[in-house]
Motif scaffolding. Sequence first.
Motif, PDB file in Angstrom:
ATOM      1  N   GLN A 101      10.680  38.555  30.628  1.00 27.22           N
ATOM      2  CA  GLN A 101      11.943  38.398  31.360  1.00 27.22           C
ATOM      3  C   GLN A 101      11.724  38.724  32.841  1.00 27.22           C
ATOM      4  O   GLN A 101      12.360  39.598  33.412  1.00 27.22           O
ATOM      5  CB  GLN A 101      13.024  39.294  30.755  1.00 27.22           C
ATOM      6  N   GLN A 102      10.838  37.965  33.465  1.00 29.72           N
ATOM      7  CA  GLN A 102      10.480  38.230  34.861  1.00 29.72           C
ATOM      8  C   GLN A 102      11.655  38.075  35.804  1.00 29.72           C
ATOM      9  O   GLN A 102      11.676  38.676  36.880  1.00 29.72           O
ATOM     10  CB  GLN A 102       9.336  37.308  35.286  1.00 29.72           C
ATOM     11  N   ASN A 103      12.641  37.274  35.399  1.00 25.44           N
ATOM     12  CA  ASN A 103      13.833  37.116  36.245  1.00 25.44           C
ATOM     13  C   ASN A 103      14.644  38.399  36.330  1.00 25.44           C
ATOM     14  O   ASN A 103      15.474  38.562  37.229  1.00 25.44           O
ATOM     15  CB  ASN A 103      14.714  35.981  35.717  1.00 25.44           C
ATOM     16  N   LEU A 108      12.198  43.067  41.467  1.00 24.65           N
ATOM     17  CA  LEU A 108      12.173  41.667  41.884  1.00 24.65           C
ATOM     18  C   LEU A 108      12.251  41.602  43.410  1.00 24.65           C
ATOM     19  O   LEU A 108      13.208  42.080  44.015  1.00 24.65           O
ATOM     20  CB  LEU A 108      13.341  40.908  41.257  1.00 24.65           C
ATOM     21  N   CYS A 150      16.108  27.432  38.533  1.00 21.88           N
ATOM     22  CA  CYS A 150      17.152  28.220  37.859  1.00 21.88           C
ATOM     23  C   CYS A 150      17.754  27.419  36.708  1.00 21.88           C
ATOM     24  O   CYS A 150      18.018  27.967  35.627  1.00 21.88           O
ATOM     25  CB  CYS A 150      18.236  28.605  38.863  1.00 21.88           C
ATOM     26  N   ARG A 153      15.384  27.241  33.812  1.00 24.35           N
ATOM     27  CA  ARG A 153      15.465  28.493  33.064  1.00 24.35           C
ATOM     28  C   ARG A 153      16.653  28.450  32.097  1.00 24.35           C
ATOM     29  O   ARG A 153      16.551  28.868  30.940  1.00 24.35           O
ATOM     30  CB  ARG A 153      15.616  29.670  34.028  1.00 24.35           C
ATOM     31  N   SER A 288      22.178  32.900  31.935  1.00 21.56           N
ATOM     32  CA  SER A 288      20.853  32.743  32.530  1.00 21.56           C
ATOM     33  C   SER A 288      20.946  33.056  34.009  1.00 21.56           C
ATOM     34  O   SER A 288      21.767  32.479  34.726  1.00 21.56           O
ATOM     35  CB  SER A 288      20.336  31.314  32.333  1.00 21.56           C
ATOM     36  N   HIS A 290      18.771  33.368  37.640  1.00 25.06           N
ATOM     37  CA  HIS A 290      17.600  33.182  38.495  1.00 25.06           C
ATOM     38  C   HIS A 290      16.524  32.342  37.805  1.00 25.06           C
ATOM     39  O   HIS A 290      16.825  31.487  36.980  1.00 25.06           O
ATOM     40  CB  HIS A 290      17.071  34.553  38.929  1.00 25.06           C
ATOM     41  N   HIS A 291      15.271  32.572  38.152  1.00 23.76           N
ATOM     42  CA  HIS A 291      14.164  31.765  37.641  1.00 23.76           C
ATOM     43  C   HIS A 291      12.945  32.649  37.396  1.00 23.76           C
ATOM     44  O   HIS A 291      12.958  33.854  37.703  1.00 23.76           O
ATOM     45  CB  HIS A 291      13.805  30.648  38.629  1.00 23.76           C
ATOM     46  N   THR A 292      11.917  32.058  36.838  1.00 28.32           N
ATOM     47  CA  THR A 292      10.640  32.738  36.605  1.00 28.32           C
ATOM     48  C   THR A 292       9.527  31.866  37.188  1.00 28.32           C
ATOM     49  O   THR A 292       9.728  30.675  37.432  1.00 28.32           O
ATOM     50  CB  THR A 292      10.376  32.945  35.109  1.00 28.32           C
TER      51      THR A 292
END
Length: 368
Positions: A101-103, A108, A150, A153, A288, A290-292
């Motif tokens: 879950q890097q987002n 961050l 995004c 994701r 959901s 942001h993004h990874t």
Amino acid sequence: MTAAVLHGREDLRVEQVAMPVAGPGELIVRIGAALTCGTDLKVYRRGYHAKMLTTDRLFGHELAGTVEAVGEGVTQFAVGDRVVPLNSAPCDACFFCLNGQQNLCDDLLFNNGAYAEFIRIPARIVEKNTLLIPHTMPFEHAALTEPLACVMRGLEESNACAGQTAIVLGAGPIGLLFIHAASLAGLHVIAVVKRQDQVATAKHFGAEQVVKLADVDDPVVAARVLTPEGRGADIVFEAVATPEAWQWAVQMARKGGLVNLFGGPPAGTSVQLDTNLIHYSDLTLKASFHHTPSTVRSAFALLSSGRFQCDAFLTGTATLEELPEVFASMMVRPADGIAPQIKTIIYPHRAEVVELPNSLAEALEEAA
């Protein structure tokens, strides 16, 4: 250099600021094109963003450009490389990063300053979230990577797959990105929109059917009746960010379906949901954010594939000096019949302003 600085609510100024210098592991990128964004509009309206930036800071986060300088220790990029640096990078060491879950990374790292002549890219973003752009790809197209990442994701987290029926609530930039990406992935998309101009736009980007709110008594009933056997959608993507839209989204899903509450309402917003419906319909509710790095690369691959209608999302151009006027105009809802503005390209270097190819308005007129 010239850059846009956010000083507070609806207080955006184009000023002269210090030229950034590349530290160890960092890049200085000469910005070729930046794009306006709904998140930036929210920040402009509120004067801050809890995670991304506070006041008196450089502004903007969707960009692409050319490496102007490299810091000590940088080996993967060189001066003259065409790149798209993302607006964040995870630490890859905290609990959330190690759990895929890097987002949600505890550390961050965000970066802003796309509305400027140059931008400094921190070492972590250089290492983890900066991509080379092929010479055949315009900067304007590459700059779409962040918002599409995004959306990718959201599709990934919703286990979206070909053949499913999806309802997308909203036809702003993010809603249209969902419609187009889901359609390209083979989903049958039903769009729920507010304005007349959004009907044609949603169809242009792949919606097979469209519900216009003003034309129906009950949006939930109108959307569900378009789904197979009227049972509701396999997935509902909410991209409006209002409590009412969240409530509709839950009611539009089929039994056993999934609802992705993608739109982010202001802090403190409360929503009333039918617990009986959620429980006995065995619904999955998720959001959901942001993004990874993985979805960044998925988005970039789709943009590079030639399948994605990049040009149709780019509906206006402006110079950096015109940016405050652009954001002021974005605060005003267009009247019905006015061609939709999705994303405006901001060119920091006046001499490099590029004429838009066939506009979305022209494409819609030809289709009609």
